[in-house]
Design an enzyme around this catalytic site. Structure first.
Site, mmCIF file in Angstrom:
data_model
loop_
_atom_site.group_PDB
_atom_site.id
_atom_site.type_symbol
_atom_site.label_atom_id
_atom_site.label_comp_id
_atom_site.label_asym_id
_atom_site.label_seq_id
_atom_site.Cartn_x
_atom_site.Cartn_y
_atom_site.Cartn_z
ATOM 1 N N LYS A 9 0.974 -1.177 0.073
ATOM 2 C CA LYS A 9 -0.074 -0.183 0.008
ATOM 3 C C LYS A 9 0.787 1.101 0.052
ATOM 4 O O LYS A 9 2.057 1.349 0.298
ATOM 5 C CB LYS A 9 -0.894 0.171 1.160
ATOM 6 C CG LYS A 9 -1.747 -1.283 1.121
ATOM 7 C CD LYS A 9 -3.147 -1.070 2.310
ATOM 8 C CE LYS A 9 -4.144 -2.267 2.274
ATOM 9 N NZ LYS A 9 -4.945 -2.083 3.531
ATOM 10 N N TYR A 49 -12.233 -2.267 -3.891
ATOM 11 C CA TYR A 49 -12.929 -2.632 -2.555
ATOM 12 C C TYR A 49 -14.346 -2.390 -2.414
ATOM 13 O O TYR A 49 -14.929 -2.175 -1.343
ATOM 14 C CB TYR A 49 -12.519 -1.361 -1.711
ATOM 15 C CG TYR A 49 -10.913 -1.636 -1.106
ATOM 16 C CD1 TYR A 49 -10.633 -2.885 -0.106
ATOM 17 C CD2 TYR A 49 -9.918 -0.713 -1.477
ATOM 18 C CE1 TYR A 49 -9.403 -3.110 0.200
ATOM 19 C CE2 TYR A 49 -8.472 -1.362 -0.853
ATOM 20 C CZ TYR A 49 -8.215 -2.414 -0.067
ATOM 21 O OH TYR A 49 -7.178 -2.540 0.250
ATOM 22 N N ASN A 112 -2.041 0.217 6.819
ATOM 23 C CA ASN A 112 -1.522 -0.829 7.173
ATOM 24 C C ASN A 112 -0.609 -1.826 6.454
ATOM 25 O O ASN A 112 -0.764 -3.017 6.407
ATOM 26 C CB ASN A 112 -2.699 -1.785 7.928
ATOM 27 C CG ASN A 112 -3.754 -1.880 6.734
ATOM 28 O OD1 ASN A 112 -3.577 -1.706 5.684
ATOM 29 N ND2 ASN A 112 -4.739 -2.885 7.411
ATOM 30 N N HIS A 115 -2.092 -5.339 1.448
ATOM 31 C CA HIS A 115 -3.414 -6.013 1.448
ATOM 32 C C HIS A 115 -2.963 -7.640 0.812
ATOM 33 O O HIS A 115 -2.113 -7.561 0.095
ATOM 34 C CB HIS A 115 -4.088 -5.329 0.063
ATOM 35 C CG HIS A 115 -5.441 -6.189 -0.656
ATOM 36 N ND1 HIS A 115 -6.520 -6.197 -0.054
ATOM 37 C CD2 HIS A 115 -5.510 -7.081 -1.378
ATOM 38 C CE1 HIS A 115 -7.206 -7.215 -0.433
ATOM 39 N NE2 HIS A 115 -6.658 -7.696 -1.298
ATOM 40 N N GLU A 126 -9.301 -10.884 -7.796
ATOM 41 C CA GLU A 126 -8.367 -10.008 -7.448
ATOM 42 C C GLU A 126 -7.004 -9.877 -8.324
ATOM 43 O O GLU A 126 -6.558 -8.831 -9.123
ATOM 44 C CB GLU A 126 -7.957 -9.657 -6.054
ATOM 45 C CG GLU A 126 -8.956 -9.451 -5.032
ATOM 46 C CD GLU A 126 -8.473 -9.421 -3.731
ATOM 47 O OE1 GLU A 126 -9.522 -9.054 -2.888
ATOM 48 O OE2 GLU A 126 -7.619 -9.540 -3.250
HETATM 49 P P1 ADP Z 1 -7.703 -6.820 5.458
HETATM 50 O O1 ADP Z 1 -7.041 -5.845 4.665
HETATM 51 O O2 ADP Z 1 -6.776 -7.377 6.820
HETATM 52 O O3 ADP Z 1 -8.165 -7.929 4.914
HETATM 53 P P2 ADP Z 1 -10.401 -5.849 5.603
HETATM 54 O O4 ADP Z 1 -10.633 -6.541 4.161
HETATM 55 O O5 ADP Z 1 -11.280 -6.062 6.939
HETATM 56 O O6 ADP Z 1 -8.822 -6.108 6.411
HETATM 57 O O7 ADP Z 1 -10.425 -4.152 5.346
HETATM 58 C C1 ADP Z 1 -9.745 -3.506 3.903
HETATM 59 C C2 ADP Z 1 -8.960 -2.568 4.466
HETATM 60 O O8 ADP Z 1 -9.901 -1.557 4.972
HETATM 61 C C3 ADP Z 1 -7.827 -2.880 5.637
HETATM 62 O O9 ADP Z 1 -6.704 -3.370 5.427
HETATM 63 C C4 ADP Z 1 -7.614 -1.446 6.339
HETATM 64 O O10 ADP Z 1 -6.786 -0.412 5.606
HETATM 65 C C5 ADP Z 1 -9.319 -0.740 6.196
HETATM 66 N N1 ADP Z 1 -9.947 -0.848 7.235
HETATM 67 C C6 ADP Z 1 -10.761 -2.181 7.824
HETATM 68 N N2 ADP Z 1 -11.246 -1.808 8.924
HETATM 69 C C7 ADP Z 1 -10.981 -0.529 9.324
HETATM 70 C C8 ADP Z 1 -11.575 0.144 10.355
HETATM 71 N N3 ADP Z 1 -12.175 -0.476 11.407
HETATM 72 N N4 ADP Z 1 -11.102 1.466 10.447
HETATM 73 C C9 ADP Z 1 -10.272 1.962 9.386
HETATM 74 N N5 ADP Z 1 -10.108 1.321 8.240
HETATM 75 C C10 ADP Z 1 -10.200 -0.011 8.107
HETATM 76 MG MG MG Z 2 -9.650 -7.752 3.431
#
Ligand code: ADP
Ligand code: MG
Length: 138
Positions: A9, A49, A112, A115, A126
């Site tokens: 990212k 997304y 974070n 992805h 994807e």
């Molecule tokens: P992952 O990336 O671990 O698969 P998710 O698919 O649940 O997580 O969410 C996609 C992305 O959305 C996350 O990587 C993060 O960047 C963002 N995200 C998820 N939950 C939150 C939250 N509660 N607050 C802010 N950003 C979030």
């Molecule tokens: Mg995810």
């Protein structure tokens, strides 16, 4: 053998840790079979997304994902989908296990670092979103 999609990212690209993150994949039995550095536009990020479109964080997530270039890659290996998720660590870096990519390179749940596809089914969707079949090399 499975294939999965990884995105480094914008936060991690800005931190100049692309190589360090790719090394985690290669050092743990995953092979990079396709890769490119791109900058997503609003439409692409929203489409990618889609699954989160009703979540309160959707708008911020899209804004963040288009804030700078990303590195998209296809990883191949045994149990690649799960293995990549393990190497990534929990979505919230504060909850991510020591030694995971997010524990080591991510600041917060918004930025974070990576992805990774969460299922074999989504991995295929994807991968097809970013790569044509003839852009993937074993
Ligand atoms: P992952 O990336 O671990 O698969 P998710 O698919 O649940 O997580 O969410 C996609 C992305 O959305 C996350 O990587 C993060 O960047 C963002 N995200 C998820 N939950 C939150 C939250 N509660 N607050 C802010 N950003 C979030
Ligand atoms: Mg995810």
């Amino acid at each position: 053998m499975q294939k999965t999609l990884s995105i480094i990212k914008p936060d991690a690209v800005k931190k100049n840790v692309i190589g360090k993150i790719l090394d985690r994949f290669e050092s743990n039995g995953l092979k990079i079979v396709a890769m490119k550095k791109i900058q997503l536009n609003q439409n692409q990020a929203e489409e990618f997304y889609q699954i989160h479109k009703d979540k309160p964080f959707f708008e911020d997530l899209v804004k963040f994902m288009i804030s700078g270039p990303v590195v998209v890659s296809v990883l191949e290996g045994e149990d690649a989908v799960f293995k990549n998720r393990e190497l990534m660590g929990a979505t919230n870096p504060k909850e991510a296990k020591a030694g995971t990519i997010r524990a080591d390179f991510a600041e917060n749940i918004d930025a974070n670092a990576v992805h990774g596809s969460d299922s074999l089914e989504n991995a295929e969707i994807e991968i097809n979103f970013f790569f044509k079949t003839d852009e993937i090399y074993k």
